[in-house]
Design a protein around this motif. Structure first.
Motif, PDB file in Angstrom:
ATOM      1  N   GLU A   1      -3.520   8.433  -4.018  1.00  0.00           N
ATOM      2  CA  GLU A   1      -3.746   9.438  -2.976  1.00  0.00           C
ATOM      3  C   GLU A   1      -5.145   9.340  -2.374  1.00  0.00           C
ATOM      4  O   GLU A   1      -5.403   9.908  -1.302  1.00  0.00           O
ATOM      5  N   ASP A   2      -6.048   8.613  -3.035  1.00  0.00           N
ATOM      6  CA  ASP A   2      -7.413   8.460  -2.527  1.00  0.00           C
ATOM      7  C   ASP A   2      -7.631   7.136  -1.788  1.00  0.00           C
ATOM      8  O   ASP A   2      -8.761   6.834  -1.391  1.00  0.00           O
ATOM      9  N   MET A   3      -6.580   6.360  -1.609  1.00  0.00           N
ATOM     10  CA  MET A   3      -6.732   5.056  -0.957  1.00  0.00           C
ATOM     11  C   MET A   3      -7.223   5.231   0.478  1.00  0.00           C
ATOM     12  O   MET A   3      -6.739   6.102   1.217  1.00  0.00           O
ATOM     13  N   ASP A   4      -8.170   4.413   0.875  1.00  0.00           N
ATOM     14  CA  ASP A   4      -8.721   4.444   2.235  1.00  0.00           C
ATOM     15  C   ASP A   4      -7.727   3.762   3.172  1.00  0.00           C
ATOM     16  O   ASP A   4      -7.462   2.568   3.050  1.00  0.00           O
TER      17      ASP A   4
ATOM     18  N   VAL B   1       0.835  -1.200   0.000  1.00  0.00           N
ATOM     19  CA  VAL B   1       0.000   0.000   0.000  1.00  0.00           C
ATOM     20  C   VAL B   1       0.871   1.252   0.000  1.00  0.00           C
ATOM     21  O   VAL B   1       0.662   2.184  -0.798  1.00  0.00           O
ATOM     22  N   GLU B   2       1.852   1.299   0.890  1.00  0.00           N
ATOM     23  CA  GLU B   2       2.705   2.494   0.989  1.00  0.00           C
ATOM     24  C   GLU B   2       3.584   2.658  -0.251  1.00  0.00           C
ATOM     25  O   GLU B   2       3.852   3.791  -0.682  1.00  0.00           O
ATOM     26  N   LEU B   3       4.029   1.562  -0.833  1.00  0.00           N
ATOM     27  CA  LEU B   3       4.836   1.678  -2.052  1.00  0.00           C
ATOM     28  C   LEU B   3       4.002   2.226  -3.205  1.00  0.00           C
ATOM     29  O   LEU B   3       4.500   3.024  -4.016  1.00  0.00           O
ATOM     30  N   LEU B   4       2.760   1.816  -3.297  1.00  0.00           N
ATOM     31  CA  LEU B   4       1.887   2.359  -4.337  1.00  0.00           C
ATOM     32  C   LEU B   4       1.604   3.836  -4.109  1.00  0.00           C
ATOM     33  O   LEU B   4       1.434   4.601  -5.070  1.00  0.00           O
ATOM     34  N   ARG B   5       1.574   4.242  -2.850  1.00  0.00           N
ATOM     35  CA  ARG B   5       1.333   5.647  -2.534  1.00  0.00           C
ATOM     36  C   ARG B   5       2.604   6.486  -2.675  1.00  0.00           C
ATOM     37  O   ARG B   5       2.531   7.713  -2.685  1.00  0.00           O
ATOM     38  N   HIS B   6       3.756   5.819  -2.753  1.00  0.00           N
ATOM     39  CA  HIS B   6       5.037   6.534  -2.849  1.00  0.00           C
ATOM     40  C   HIS B   6       5.851   5.931  -3.998  1.00  0.00           C
ATOM     41  O   HIS B   6       6.755   5.114  -3.787  1.00  0.00           O
TER      42      HIS B   6
ATOM     43  N   ASN C   1       9.657  -9.162  -9.929  1.00  0.00           N
ATOM     44  CA  ASN C   1       8.916  -9.815 -11.003  1.00  0.00           C
ATOM     45  C   ASN C   1       7.805  -8.976 -11.633  1.00  0.00           C
ATOM     46  O   ASN C   1       7.325  -9.321 -12.714  1.00  0.00           O
ATOM     47  N   PHE C   2       7.390  -7.883 -10.985  1.00  0.00           N
ATOM     48  CA  PHE C   2       6.231  -7.149 -11.496  1.00  0.00           C
ATOM     49  C   PHE C   2       6.405  -5.641 -11.369  1.00  0.00           C
ATOM     50  O   PHE C   2       7.098  -5.145 -10.482  1.00  0.00           O
ATOM     51  N   ASP C   3       5.737  -4.950 -12.275  1.00  0.00           N
ATOM     52  CA  ASP C   3       5.455  -3.523 -12.110  1.00  0.00           C
ATOM     53  C   ASP C   3       4.015  -3.427 -11.623  1.00  0.00           C
ATOM     54  O   ASP C   3       3.148  -4.212 -12.041  1.00  0.00           O
ATOM     55  N   TRP C   4       3.752  -2.412 -10.771  1.00  0.00           N
ATOM     56  CA  TRP C   4       2.484  -2.389 -10.048  1.00  0.00           C
ATOM     57  C   TRP C   4       1.721  -1.097 -10.296  1.00  0.00           C
ATOM     58  O   TRP C   4       2.300  -0.015 -10.392  1.00  0.00           O
ATOM     59  N   LYS C   5       0.407  -1.249 -10.362  1.00  0.00           N
ATOM     60  CA  LYS C   5      -0.459  -0.073 -10.412  1.00  0.00           C
ATOM     61  C   LYS C   5      -1.824  -0.455  -9.842  1.00  0.00           C
ATOM     62  O   LYS C   5      -2.155  -1.641  -9.699  1.00  0.00           O
ATOM     63  N   LEU C   6      -2.609   0.554  -9.535  1.00  0.00           N
ATOM     64  CA  LEU C   6      -3.961   0.327  -9.041  1.00  0.00           C
ATOM     65  C   LEU C   6      -4.908   0.096 -10.223  1.00  0.00           C
ATOM     66  O   LEU C   6      -4.594   0.484 -11.356  1.00  0.00           O
TER      67      LEU C   6
END
Length: 500
Positions: A474-477, A319-324, A462-467
């Motif tokens: 920035e809108d993640m609960d 979660v934090e990596l996706l936010r940063h 192994n992966f690149d990540w996105k929502l």
């Protein structure tokens, strides 16, 4: 805690308070002259319960800012002291450790952990030392953790294969992380993946919510009215316990049928943890003889800590990596560069310095145990204040790890802070104790870190990540669940694109 507050302040009629007051109010004659720590004003019967809110760690931090780092609360019938300074924490967990090594009794721990005959919720004493020693020597020692490397590698590879199959699609990463950590722990401790692992995970998540000690029946143990009103919760716990018995009895029967020892149950040609306890029971050489319920309590402990805490921490990391994205890119670059020089990720992971900084920062900002519960087993004076026997001690680890007195920009997720900060989580730096400290420090620290490091390295390499489409980081609960090990309230859905 939130369910309790809602029930207590909104649902229950005023007449309940009147009868409960008559039942629980103690005589005011012969008041003690002992000086308790300062704290907010208390109402009759409920004490400070009206001031509690979710998340509890933040609520206690705000109250401590007003009343001091050693704060007294009355939570129903329970007397509690909240500690939110490293200096006082050091006194409790090191200098006066034996006097504060107990655990508060809760209904959930009594039922789900077999009258608290496990390690985590067990009262401090010789029995606790005996069971903890067996767990460490035969499952949680560095030597055993190294032995489990092939299991970690297998299961993290399975996770990667599963994510590749859903390439380009939104997947529930939270569920996959729980499945991976569950399978690792089952194979290492029980000798095989449990057919009932999904049910076990559900039992763990639910029982940890109820074991936090903030249920009405835990806060008003002498009240028959509260006991009567809690019958649904008691019935639910007993139903959960029957399911747990069925699963654990099946594991034990399989080991007895195969015969303990001789490598018939373990993947490594020796005894697994179930074999160890069965042999100890049959040889009858323990100071405190054990039965199947004792064994099941410890096995449930191991599964709980080895599955829930690790999966939740990995989930928070992603979660934090996706936010940063900057931190994500830096961590991925480190892993991928290292893999150019060595094709075995399990060998590379030990030298990934930045990845370890990411884990340390997650353990600071999202500790597995935001507050560390103890009980006072011997009347003690701290900073001139008396702590009576039976007082619940809540060390607010979450507050200390976000205290601006010790951490610059404490609310920021910044792994680089540990590059020039000589602070570690092995129990000596009391402003940073995600695994606790002292005699009751988490014995599974090495096991947990090894599982997290390899799994995280696999995901980053192994992966690149996105929502998923339409969602913004920035809108993640970021709302947390209620319980001893708070997870993010919502599962993490992601799109994983394989890295070539």
């Amino acid at each position: 805690m939130l369910d309790f507050i809602t029930a207590f302040t909104v649902i229950l009629p005023a007449i309940f308070f009147f009868f409960l007051f008559r039942k629980t109010e103690k005589s005011k004659n012969g008041k003690s002259t002992e000086l308790l720590p300062p704290g907010p004003k208390k109402l009759p019967v409920i004490g400070n319960l009206h001031q509690m809110s979710h998340p509890v760690s933040r609520c206690l931090r705000d109250l401590s800012n007003q009343h001091g780092p050693l704060m007294h609360l009355k939570l129903g019938e329970a007397s509690a002291v909240v500690v939110s300074s490293p200096e006082i924490t050091k006194q409790i967990m090191k200098d006066l450790d034996p006097s504060f090594a107990g655990r508060a009794r809760t209904l959930a721990a009594d039922i789900m952990w077999y009258n608290r005959s496990d390690v985590a919720f067990c009262p401090y004493g010789d029995y606790w030392r005996q069971m903890r020693k067996l767990c460490i020597n035969d499952f949680l020692s560095p030597k055993m953790v190294r032995l489990f490397e092939s299991i970690r590698r297998d299961e993290s590879n399975r996770l990667v294969d599963s994510l590749r199959e859903s390439s380009g699609s939104s997947v529930n990463l939270t569920e996959k992380l729980f499945s991976m950590t569950s399978d690792i722990t089952c194979r290492a401790a029980f000798g095989a993946v449990s057919e009932d692992s999904e049910t076990l995970i559900e039992l763990v998540v639910e029982s940890l919510k109820l074991a936090a000690g903030f249920e009405m029946v835990d806060l008003f143990p002498s009240s028959r009215i509260v006991a009567a009103l809690s019958w649904r919760k008691v019935r639910r716990l007993r139903t959960m316990r029957r399911k747990l018995d069925e699963i654990m009895d099946g594991i034990i029967k399989r080991h007895r049928r195969n015969g303990a020892g001789g490598g018939r149950n373990s993947e490594f040609g020796g005894d697994d943890l179930v074999d160890v306890f069965l042999r100890a029971k049959e040889e009858e050489q323990l100071q405190y003889p054990i039965d199947d319920n004792n064994i099941k309590a410890v096995l449930y402990d191991i599964f709980t800590a080895g599955t829930d805490s690790i999966a939740i921490t990995l989930d928070w990391i992603m979660v934090e990596l996706l936010r940063h994205p900057r931190v994500m890119a830096k961590a991925q670059a480190e892993v991928r560069q290292a893999m150019k020089e060595n094709t075995k990720l399990s060998e590379v992971v030990y030298n990934l310095k930045y990845l370890k900084l990411v884990i340390k920062e997650i353990l600071r900002i999202h500790p597995p145990a935001p507050f560390i519960p103890r009980t006072c087993d011997k009347k003690t004076v701290i900073n001139g204040y008396t702590i009576p026997v039976g007082t619940i001690i809540l060390v607010n680890n979450w507050a200390m790890q976000r205290d601006p007195s010790f951490w610059k920009d404490p609310e920021k997720f910044e792994p680089e802070r540990f590059e020039n900060q000589d602070v570690d989580f092995i129990g000596g730096d009391f402003e940073y104790i995600p695994f606790g400290a002292g005699r009751r420090m988490c014995p599974g620290m090495v096991y947990g870190l090894a599982n997290m490091e390899l799994a995280l390295a696999q995901l980053l390499y192994n992966f690149d990540w996105k929502l998923p489409e339409g969602e913004k980081a920035e809108d993640m609960d970021m709302t947390e669940t209620i319980g001893l090990a708070p997870a993010r309230k919502l599962n993490l859905f992601v799109v994983a694109t394989p890295y070539n």
